[in-house]
Design a protein around this motif. Structure first.
Motif, short mmCIF file in Angstrom:
data_model
loop_
_atom_site.label_atom_id
_atom_site.label_comp_id
_atom_site.label_asym_id
_atom_site.label_seq_id
_atom_site.Cartn_x
_atom_site.Cartn_y
_atom_site.Cartn_z
N ILE A 33 0.94 -1.40 0.02
CA ILE A 33 -0.23 0.16 0.36
C ILE A 33 1.02 1.19 0.03
N LEU A 34 0.65 2.18 -0.83
CA LEU A 34 1.36 3.37 -1.20
C LEU A 34 0.91 4.60 -0.16
N LEU A 35 1.59 4.82 0.68
CA LEU A 35 1.24 6.16 1.52
C LEU A 35 2.29 7.30 1.31
N ARG A 36 1.41 8.41 1.08
CA ARG A 36 2.06 9.65 0.53
C ARG A 36 1.35 10.83 1.38
N THR A 37 2.23 11.89 1.76
CA THR A 37 1.40 13.06 2.55
C THR A 37 1.80 14.41 1.81
N ASP A 38 1.05 15.10 1.58
CA ASP A 38 1.11 16.57 1.10
C ASP A 38 0.24 17.34 1.87
N THR A 39 -0.03 18.75 1.50
CA THR A 39 -0.86 19.54 2.08
C THR A 39 -2.37 19.15 2.37
N ASP A 40 -2.79 18.33 1.66
CA ASP A 40 -4.12 17.91 1.38
C ASP A 40 -4.22 16.86 2.66
N GLY A 41 -3.22 16.18 3.23
CA GLY A 41 -3.38 15.11 4.30
C GLY A 41 -2.49 13.92 3.72
N LEU A 42 -3.22 12.76 4.25
CA LEU A 42 -2.63 11.34 3.93
C LEU A 42 -3.12 10.71 2.86
N ALA A 53 -7.36 1.23 -6.20
CA ALA A 53 -8.14 1.92 -5.16
C ALA A 53 -7.23 3.09 -4.35
N THR A 54 -7.82 4.19 -4.21
CA THR A 54 -7.17 5.33 -3.69
C THR A 54 -8.26 5.95 -2.46
N THR A 55 -7.83 6.73 -1.59
CA THR A 55 -8.44 7.48 -0.64
C THR A 55 -7.41 8.50 -0.12
N ARG A 56 -8.30 9.39 0.66
CA ARG A 56 -7.30 10.48 1.27
C ARG A 56 -8.05 10.75 2.60
N LEU A 57 -7.24 11.09 3.62
CA LEU A 57 -8.06 11.36 5.05
C LEU A 57 -7.08 12.22 5.65
N ASP A 58 -7.68 13.41 6.43
CA ASP A 58 -6.89 14.43 7.30
C ASP A 58 -6.04 13.81 8.13
N ALA A 59 -4.86 14.55 8.48
CA ALA A 59 -3.78 14.18 9.32
C ALA A 59 -3.02 15.44 9.87
N GLU A 60 -2.52 15.28 10.87
CA GLU A 60 -1.38 16.21 11.39
C GLU A 60 -0.10 15.86 10.78
N ILE A 61 0.19 16.55 9.70
CA ILE A 61 1.64 16.28 9.14
C ILE A 61 2.72 17.22 9.66
N ALA A 62 3.89 16.48 10.00
CA ALA A 62 4.93 17.06 10.42
C ALA A 62 5.95 17.14 9.29
N ASP A 63 6.20 16.21 8.53
CA ASP A 63 7.09 16.03 7.51
C ASP A 63 6.50 15.15 6.34
N ASP A 64 6.70 15.81 5.04
CA ASP A 64 6.06 15.05 4.08
C ASP A 64 6.87 13.89 3.59
N GLY A 65 6.17 13.00 2.79
CA GLY A 65 7.12 11.80 2.58
C GLY A 65 6.17 11.06 1.79
N THR A 66 6.87 9.79 1.06
CA THR A 66 6.33 8.62 0.38
C THR A 66 6.89 7.40 0.83
N THR A 67 6.19 6.46 1.18
CA THR A 67 6.68 4.77 1.49
C THR A 67 5.52 4.11 1.10
N LEU A 68 6.07 2.87 0.96
CA LEU A 68 5.32 1.57 0.31
C LEU A 68 5.74 0.44 1.63
N VAL A 69 4.56 -0.01 1.90
CA VAL A 69 4.60 -0.99 3.03
C VAL A 69 3.89 -2.07 2.57
N SER A 70 3.64 -3.48 3.17
CA SER A 70 3.05 -4.35 3.03
C SER A 70 1.51 -4.27 3.25
N GLY A 71 0.65 -4.35 2.43
CA GLY A 71 -0.49 -3.92 2.40
C GLY A 71 -1.40 -4.92 3.46
N ARG A 72 -1.23 -6.17 3.36
CA ARG A 72 -1.83 -7.18 4.32
C ARG A 72 -1.57 -6.78 5.67
#
Length: 404
Positions: A33-42, A53-72
């Protein structure tokens, strides 16, 4: 990457995108699952070249970044977290740290640079209420095939005509067609018609304007995807439906799920459905009583041992089995008009028990009407409620021919 959010919304978002994870990923990164943060949230995404499938949700972002981890694994972890807990997520080198209260998880990351680009979201073609779409899809997909060697039969044909959307599915032994009212946007994509096999000597003159318009209004969607996506997006809110040449998406605010369209020619079905006026025999039965009786009698039936239906006065006799084999019979009240001249073994029609039960399960009305023109020809089944015949949903059921 460093952020904080609540576990409940995070778990819902992860579960949404996890539906697009492949069971057997062709390459390891597609299990992520790809996780990415920007000014719009996670932002979260999953993609396997077929479904996305994609989705966005609000979060308190301290630092932006992108990562990929095991979805299951991420999905399993999120399910186990208290819904009201605050979750801290931080990317540290090649590890993603996830902390919720006293629980702490360290997940290895997958190479983001190897993850494929997500497909573009097509323009919206129509909007429809989520609950209405889920109900309509459930009625249509019940007749879809599961044989992947016949891709046209594993899909649901979706046709937009004015403000009417028609969903149709078949496995050759039954046909389900459901219509519903939608709000078209007036935007239709440039879509190529499915190529047909040419006869010897035919010249390729290219598609006509009529064929191009029909192609833009007609798509073939994998039935399994459509059933899961419509159910997941159900609710009292509009769902935006968009398609282009090769891609279809369903969206609600903050969430999108999409799939690759099937490139196959769906069987023409308009002429297959008999007219109600042509019926020689019409049988009206209470759905719940009929379904319960069929389930009981089906205990001794099988694909090769059908359930037989016979009108006997104001009752419908439901039987299975014969000779020295196990036998079962039950009766339910019915109303009937007319009769058949080609009865075999005193039976008006015989059906595969599973198909007959599925047909009745798909009805949303208290009664169902079976319109028979012959004991061997396709039977039209419609929902019925008082004086209102459920014309938005039609189910065509092929009877089994009995030996006289």
């Amino acid at each position: 990457m460093k952020l904080r959010l609540f576990a409940g919304p995070f778990a819902d978002a992860v579960a949404h995108v996890a539906r697009a994870l492949p069971t057997r990923p062709p390459v390891p990164v597609l299990a992520g699952i790809l996780l990415r943060t920007d000014t719009d949230g996670l932002h979260l995404a999953a993609f396997d070249y077929e479904a996305c499938a994609t989705t966005r949700l609000d979060a308190e972002i301290a630092d932006d970044g992108t990562t990929l981890v095991s979805g299951r694994l991420l999905n399993d972890i999120c399910k186990a977290l208290p819904k009201a807990a605050e979750v801290d997520i931080e990317l540290s080198g090649a590890r993603l740290l996830l902390t919720a209260g006293t629980a702490r998880f360290t997940l290895p990351t997958l190479p983001v640079e190897e993850y494929p680009a997500l497909p573009a979201v097509p323009d919206t073609v129509l909007t429809v209420e989520g609950d209405a779409l889920a109900d309509a899809v459930a009625q249509a997909v019940i007749a879809a095939g599961t044989d992947d060697t016949l891709p046209a039969l594993t899909g649901v044909q979706t046709v937009l005509e004015g403000s009417r959307l028609t969903l149709a599915a078949t496995d050759r032994y039954r046909f389900a067609v459901r219509e519903l009212t939608v709000k078209p946007t007036g935007t239709l994509p440039d879509t190529k018609p499915v190529k047909k096999a040419k006869k010897v000597g035919d010249q390729d003159a290219g598609p006509t304007a009529e064929e191009l318009d029909a192609a833009a209004r007609t798509v073939l969607v994998p039935a399994k995807f459509l059933a899961e996506a419509a159910r997941a997006l159900a609710g009292e809110h509009p769902v935006a439906v968009g398609w282009s040449d090769g891609q279809l998406t369903l969206s609600i605010p903050g969430r999108t799920t999409g799939t690759r369209l099937l490139e196959a020619e769906f069987p023409k079905f308009r002429g297959l459905f008999p007219s109600v006026a042509d019926a020689e025999l019409t049988i009206t039965v209470p759905v719940e009583e009929a379904l319960a009786a069929i389930k009981r009698v089906a205990l001794v039936a099988s694909d090769k041992r059908p359930i037989r239906l016979a009108v006997d006065g104001d009752q419908l006799l439901i039987e299975a089995g014969d000779g020295d084999d196990a036998r079962a019979a039950d009766r339910i009240p019915c109303n009937s008009v007319g009769s058949l001249d080609d009865r075999v073994q005193g039976c008006d029609a015989a059906f595969n028990p599973g198909y007959l039960a599925d047909c009745l399960k798909s009805m949303t009305t208290p009664e169902a009407r079976f319109h028979l023109t012959s004991s061997t020809k396709p039977v039209l089944v419609l929902g019925h409620s008082g004086e209102d015949a459920g014309g938005d949903y039609q189910h065509l059921l092929m009877p089994i021919r009995l030996q006289g």
